[in-house]
Design a protein around this motif. Structure first.
Motif, PDB file in Angstrom:
ATOM      1  N   GLY A  24       0.802  -1.215   0.000  1.00 31.82           N
ATOM      2  CA  GLY A  24       0.000   0.000   0.000  1.00 31.82           C
ATOM      3  C   GLY A  24       0.834   1.263   0.000  1.00 31.82           C
ATOM      4  O   GLY A  24       0.999   1.899  -1.023  1.00 31.82           O
ATOM      5  N   ASN A  25       1.406   1.615   1.179  1.00 35.17           N
ATOM      6  CA  ASN A  25       2.141   2.875   1.265  1.00 35.17           C
ATOM      7  C   ASN A  25       3.500   2.647   1.925  1.00 35.17           C
ATOM      8  O   ASN A  25       3.739   3.100   3.037  1.00 35.17           O
ATOM      9  N   PRO A  26       4.411   1.943   1.243  1.00 35.13           N
ATOM     10  CA  PRO A  26       5.682   1.616   1.896  1.00 35.13           C
ATOM     11  C   PRO A  26       6.627   2.817   1.915  1.00 35.13           C
ATOM     12  O   PRO A  26       6.557   3.682   1.045  1.00 35.13           O
ATOM     13  N   THR A  77       1.709  -6.107   8.162  1.00 38.68           N
ATOM     14  CA  THR A  77       2.306  -4.806   7.869  1.00 38.68           C
ATOM     15  C   THR A  77       1.316  -3.865   7.195  1.00 38.68           C
ATOM     16  O   THR A  77       1.142  -2.723   7.612  1.00 38.68           O
ATOM     17  N   ARG A  78       0.644  -4.374   6.175  1.00 38.06           N
ATOM     18  CA  ARG A  78      -0.257  -3.515   5.409  1.00 38.06           C
ATOM     19  C   ARG A  78      -1.360  -2.936   6.300  1.00 38.06           C
ATOM     20  O   ARG A  78      -1.607  -1.731   6.307  1.00 38.06           O
ATOM     21  N   ALA A  79      -1.989  -3.809   7.098  1.00 32.50           N
ATOM     22  CA  ALA A  79      -3.076  -3.364   7.983  1.00 32.50           C
ATOM     23  C   ALA A  79      -2.541  -2.425   9.060  1.00 32.50           C
ATOM     24  O   ALA A  79      -3.155  -1.404   9.375  1.00 32.50           O
ATOM     25  N   ALA A  80      -1.367  -2.768   9.615  1.00 33.14           N
ATOM     26  CA  ALA A  80      -0.808  -1.933  10.680  1.00 33.14           C
ATOM     27  C   ALA A  80      -0.475  -0.538  10.150  1.00 33.14           C
ATOM     28  O   ALA A  80      -0.798   0.466  10.791  1.00 33.14           O
ATOM     29  N   ASP A 108      -3.733   1.322   9.627  1.00 34.15           N
ATOM     30  CA  ASP A 108      -4.367   1.709  10.904  1.00 34.15           C
ATOM     31  C   ASP A 108      -3.660   2.907  11.530  1.00 34.15           C
ATOM     32  O   ASP A 108      -4.312   3.798  12.089  1.00 34.15           O
ATOM     33  N   VAL A 109      -2.337   2.934  11.450  1.00 33.38           N
ATOM     34  CA  VAL A 109      -1.609   4.084  11.996  1.00 33.38           C
ATOM     35  C   VAL A 109      -2.012   5.343  11.213  1.00 33.38           C
ATOM     36  O   VAL A 109      -2.229   6.412  11.797  1.00 33.38           O
ATOM     37  N   ALA A 110      -2.177   5.199   9.915  1.00 36.72           N
ATOM     38  CA  ALA A 110      -2.592   6.348   9.094  1.00 36.72           C
ATOM     39  C   ALA A 110      -3.977   6.857   9.527  1.00 36.72           C
ATOM     40  O   ALA A 110      -4.205   8.068   9.614  1.00 36.72           O
ATOM     41  N   HIS A 111      -4.897   5.923   9.843  1.00 37.05           N
ATOM     42  CA  HIS A 111      -6.221   6.348  10.317  1.00 37.05           C
ATOM     43  C   HIS A 111      -6.141   7.047  11.662  1.00 37.05           C
ATOM     44  O   HIS A 111      -6.773   8.080  11.879  1.00 37.05           O
ATOM     45  N   LEU A 112      -5.347   6.457  12.570  1.00 35.41           N
ATOM     46  CA  LEU A 112      -5.167   7.095  13.883  1.00 35.41           C
ATOM     47  C   LEU A 112      -4.618   8.501  13.713  1.00 35.41           C
ATOM     48  O   LEU A 112      -5.031   9.442  14.393  1.00 35.41           O
ATOM     49  N   LYS A 144       3.865   0.478  20.890  1.00 35.66           N
ATOM     50  CA  LYS A 144       2.633   0.002  21.544  1.00 35.66           C
ATOM     51  C   LYS A 144       1.559   1.091  21.492  1.00 35.66           C
ATOM     52  O   LYS A 144       0.396   0.804  21.200  1.00 35.66           O
ATOM     53  N   SER A 145       1.976   2.321  21.753  1.00 36.06           N
ATOM     54  CA  SER A 145       1.007   3.433  21.705  1.00 36.06           C
ATOM     55  C   SER A 145       0.436   3.614  20.301  1.00 36.06           C
ATOM     56  O   SER A 145      -0.670   4.131  20.149  1.00 36.06           O
ATOM     57  N   LEU A 146       1.206   3.207  19.293  1.00 37.54           N
ATOM     58  CA  LEU A 146       0.684   3.297  17.918  1.00 37.54           C
ATOM     59  C   LEU A 146      -0.179   2.079  17.569  1.00 37.54           C
ATOM     60  O   LEU A 146      -0.599   1.924  16.423  1.00 37.54           O
TER      61      LEU A 146
END
Ligand code: MEV
Length: 311
Positions: free
Chosen positions: A139-141, A186-189, A192-196, A242-244
């Protein structure tokens, strides 16, 4: 009959995963214990033969879309669109464990096809082709996996910057790598960080900036041969990750186990949510003890690698 061969090693991210996607630096090192080989031989149709799949290239499952893309792009680059091959991939890199297996597969394929046609492959062409495949796989490497698996030196990596190799100036440091046995995501993580980040820019950008600061401290510590500071910043980086939300219970448990058995630092490595963790030890004996403890605590596999180049 002519055959083309290509190889690539896996990689370990020592510091800076996830924050590297946002422009912060990261440190990656080759993971010498694992590698991928690709063999290319002419065939009447396009065939892919690997651990996951054996059959027509045109019918590969969605997970192998990036493999198909890199083969097609390399052939276009070589002006050989109409040739057909059997492409065989063998690997000792556990797949989807944050060790850069997708990038390493792409590197070994490009090398094998260029080898077959006896055309030298410049580092720029290799990176360009592998990054295209990584965009499809992830996705966005940030490009760190492509960069780390296409060379064999430690890197201080910043997205969209020229590659900077970086001597591992440490004398007594051993890295233990432990696989949770759970596929990393990796892709989902990353998404998800991008959404957060979209929902809560202020807090998330603080964690990202802090991860960048810790990576710069790690670089300084390495250049001063200060493994204790390096261990300390690795521990802090795990908390930030962890916070991410990119860790999980298994990774946290292995990190705790490593620290309880004398590791001077421990953190997840790569995309997280499964995959691998790393721990830092000051001696080979300590590393062996930590690896055994991680195995007892449920690690699927462990490896030990000397971190430094100094003797
Ligand atoms: C994956 O090995 C590293 C991440 O930072 C993603 C990327 O940099 O593309 C999680």
């Amino acid at each position: 009959e002519k055959i083309g061969h290509g190889q690539a090693s896996g990689k370990i991210i020592l510091m800076g995963e996830h924050s590297v996607v946002y422009g912060e630096p990261a440190i990656a090192i080759p993971f010498q214990e694992t590698f991928i080989s690709t063999k290319v031989e002419p065939d009447s149709t396009m065939i892919l033969d690997c651990h996951y799949y054996s059959g027509a290239l045109s019918e590969v499952p969605p997970q192998l879309k990036s493999v198909k893309e890199v083969i097609n792009q390399a052939l276009i680059e070589l002006h050989q669109k109409n040739m057909t091959f059997k492409i065989t991939i063998t690997s000792t890199i556990p797949a989807e464990r944050g060790m850069g297996s997708s990038a390493a597969v792409a590197v070994s394929i490009v090398r094998a096809l260029f080898d077959y046609f006896e055309v030298p492959c410049s580092p720029e062409t290799l990176l360009h082709l592998v990054n295209r495949a990584e965009k499809i796989a992830h996705g966005n490497p940030s490009g760190i996996d492509a960069a780390a698996t296409s060379g064999n030196e430690p890197l201080f990596f910043i997205k969209n910057h020229p590659l900077e190799s970086f001597p591992m100036n440490v004398s007594n440091a051993f890295l233990i790598v432990a696989d949770t046995g759970i596929k990393g995501q990796t892709r989902a993580a990353v998404s998800d960080v991008a959404h957060l980040f979209e929902q809560n820019k202020k807090e998330i950008s603080q964690h990202i900036t802090e991860l960048g600061r810790l990576t710069k401290l790690a670089k300084q510590a390495i250049s001063k041969d200060d493994v204790h500071t390096l261990g300390n910043v690795m521990n802090q980086a795990h908390d930030q990750l962890k916070s991410l939300t990119v860790s999980n219970d298994q990774l946290d448990q292995l990190v705790i186990t490593a620290r309880e058995h004398g590791a001077i630092g421990a953190k997840l490595t790569g995309g997280g949510r499964g995959g691998c963790m790393i721990a830092l030890a000051e001696s080979k004996e300590q590393a062996v003890k930590i690896a055994a403890a991680l195995k007892s605590a449920g690690a699927f596999a462990t490896w030990i690698q000397s971190l430094g180049v100094k003797k």
